[in-house]
Design an enzyme around this catalytic site. Structure first.
Site, mmCIF file in Angstrom:
data_model
loop_
_atom_site.group_PDB
_atom_site.id
_atom_site.type_symbol
_atom_site.label_atom_id
_atom_site.label_comp_id
_atom_site.label_asym_id
_atom_site.label_seq_id
_atom_site.Cartn_x
_atom_site.Cartn_y
_atom_site.Cartn_z
ATOM 1 N N SER A 140 0.836 -1.195 0.000
ATOM 2 C CA SER A 140 0.000 0.000 0.000
ATOM 3 C C SER A 140 0.867 1.239 0.000
ATOM 4 C CB SER A 140 -0.933 0.016 1.205
ATOM 5 O OG SER A 140 -0.183 0.107 2.385
ATOM 6 N N HIS A 162 2.160 12.276 -0.447
ATOM 7 C CA HIS A 162 1.694 13.648 -0.237
ATOM 8 C C HIS A 162 2.745 14.621 -0.758
ATOM 9 C CE1 HIS A 162 -1.789 12.587 2.150
ATOM 10 N NE2 HIS A 162 -1.049 11.759 2.850
ATOM 11 N N TYR A 193 -2.743 -3.049 -3.197
ATOM 12 C CA TYR A 193 -3.125 -4.357 -3.743
ATOM 13 C C TYR A 193 -2.848 -5.408 -2.687
ATOM 14 C CZ TYR A 193 -3.881 -1.865 -7.982
ATOM 15 O OH TYR A 193 -4.379 -0.958 -8.882
ATOM 16 N N HIS A 215 -2.986 7.283 -3.968
ATOM 17 C CA HIS A 215 -3.045 6.126 -3.069
ATOM 18 C C HIS A 215 -3.151 4.855 -3.910
ATOM 19 C CE1 HIS A 215 -5.948 3.223 -1.069
ATOM 20 N NE2 HIS A 215 -4.887 3.143 -0.294
#
Lengths: 342, 342
Positions: free
Chosen positions: B109, B113, B126, B123
């Site tokens: 994941s 930013h 999987y 974002h």
């Protein structure tokens, strides 16, 4: 011992007085009023802006927010009075007698985020519910300092304890424990701050603790205390008012003492980092916030509790021997603050 | 139509291959690796710092975080591989066959930013689960811009759609709807950003949608599509890998195009304000975040998704006719981005 507790009646009244809603609502609005007046005078630069709002399903409120003040970077003092057909399941679990009855709820809540990292953030909430055969009061007040001034924390706890003691000697020890348990970030293994008092479902029954954590210190204490003298609606209403009145003497002297202390980027950075915990608590754990967000409350009034500026930093740590480390090591642990040696 | 979908087998395999865990885990680690390498090269100033961690109840992971880079103010790319005795109730509701079985879960994941408000936050996630008789893949990718550049959003969606279309023409339309529904802040009545794709419980069954919202557009679409060709484990694993590979071509050109645009306090303030929605979504609604926090996950790795600096402002509004208003009016609504006129 009963002689020192003149406000405790010997016979509990099962029903609240006929004008209970009006009286509590007026008292909580008066509390909002007096707190805002005094905070404005203290701030000296900004004033509270009021928004009145209606709740589509019944009731409404008045939100007052101060921004970019001399002392308060952001602060909100809300009053609300709402009614409707059903309390949410999370409340009905604690008060099954309320199921199927219309409810009435009123409350005042407040969060203040000062600019100066040496001035603590403070939170207050007092609320009252009626639903069919049941009624109860809840609320509390708690302090979240960024820097470790033991004298401030002792003053805060002693002032609250004195208010509690004027009504019942068992209130402070029970509600202080409950506060430590409620304002706890499980995922950080940290309390949110240095606590204060927290309570819910106070309806005059002898048991003081009515929470979901049956095994906690507050539950144990409530059980150890045993059967308290009966308390009626008037007793608990008087106690709530006393708690509300204790806010200004508990908090204002701390602000006065710290508001002009000089600080730099280091203190500001630490304050912004620690404010992240406030956000985490309110969005992940706080019953009122989550309930409000998921049930069409007024989002801006609910989230006025979030700090104006916050930072997160991966794997942030403090150096040992610093004031920041002292905050973690001593202040972010439940302590017996009223007996703390100064 | 089957001829244009060569990767879809005609016979589904009920069981995954014997080396399924090793293969998925290696593919997801390779994805983490390649993404980190390319992002570092793009950033040009900072590098990812790696922390390896063990989970007391089984498994562990490696977290990689970049801070104060040339482009990325903060970004994290996590890999984890964990196992244990029981999946949480929230998952068992969707996959009751997994109850009572040991589970295995692995995932990658990522949240980035950027400093520059003209560069969107992105974002990706999987993940793969096995538990007794069941296995499934889940995940997706979504974009959260602060300023309204339609060309960026169209490029992002078209790149993802192309990856989906190489596996099944129904994937993009179903998973795009699901993404719009999942990344939605009910209390703000706003999507988190401009979406992308999101899916869960993909195990080769003909039904594409397996979520809690039975009445949503994704569920309706999945039902309308009817019986899809059978898909086996290899088909879905290949699809996940293709989705992972689509990340860099979907996102990097947007960063290249916007990273040197000049911005001022106005844009920065708006970005910090909008980042508050990211925090609200992740702490109030995101299944993975809440599950992780409440079940002793590694807090620092879970919350690395939170932005480095965030602001909240009571009753904040944007002026009409501004780019900020265009973001709300057009971009924070579900749109058919792949056919958007540029």
């Amino acid at each position: 011992m009963t002689s020192s507790l003149p406000k405790i009646s010997t016979q509990p009244s099962v029903l609240p007085p006929k004008d209970s809603r009006r009286r509590v609502s007026q008292a909580l609005q008066a509390l909002q009023e007096s707190i805002c007046q005094k905070l404005e005078a203290l701030d000296g630069k900004s004033t509270f802006q009021e928004d009145r709002w209606q709740r589509p399903d019944g009731g409404g409120g008045r939100s007052r927010v101060i921004k970019q003040g001399g002392i308060f970077e952001q602060g909100g003092v809300n009053f609300s009075e709402v009614w409707g057909h059903n309390l949410p399941p999370s409340i009905l679990v604690q008060r099954p007698e309320a199921a199927g009855h219309e409810f009435y709820a009123t409350g005042t809540s407040m969060v203040l985020h000062p600019h100066n990292p040496y001035v603590p953030t403070v939170h207050l909430n007092y609320r009252y519910f009626e639903a069919g055969p049941v009624w109860w009061f809840g609320g509390g007040i708690d302090l979240t300092p960024y820097y470790p001034f033991a004298a401030d924390v002792v003053h805060f706890h002693q002032t609250i304890k004195a208010a509690c003691d004027r009504h019942h000697h068992e209130y402070y020890p029970a509600f202080k424990r409950w506060c430590d348990e409620y304002f706890y970030l499980k995922h950080r293994q940290e309390p949110r701050g240095v606590g204060g008092i927290f309570f819910d479902y106070q309806d005059g029954r002898s048991q003081l603790y009515h929470g979901p954590e049956k095994a906690g210190a507050a539950a144990q204490y409530s059980q150890d205390v045993g059967k308290l003298p009966a308390r009626n609606w008037e007793d608990i209403f008087a106690f709530i008012q006393e708690c509300g009145s204790a806010f200004l003497p508990a908090y204002m002297p701390i602000v006065e003492k710290r508001k002009d202390l000089e600080y730099g980027d280091r203190q500001r950075d630490f304050q912004l980092y620690r404010r992240g915990r406030y956000v985490e608590f309110n969005l992940v754990y706080d019953r009122g916030t989550i309930f409000g967000l998921q049930t069409n409350g007024r989002t801006e009034s609910i989230l006025m509790s979030l700090p104006p500026l916050v930072r997160w930093e991966y794997n942030y740590t403090v150096d040992s021997g610093t004031p920041e480390a002292e905050l973690y090591d001593t202040f972010l642990k439940p302590q017996d603050w009223v007996s703390w040696p100064l």
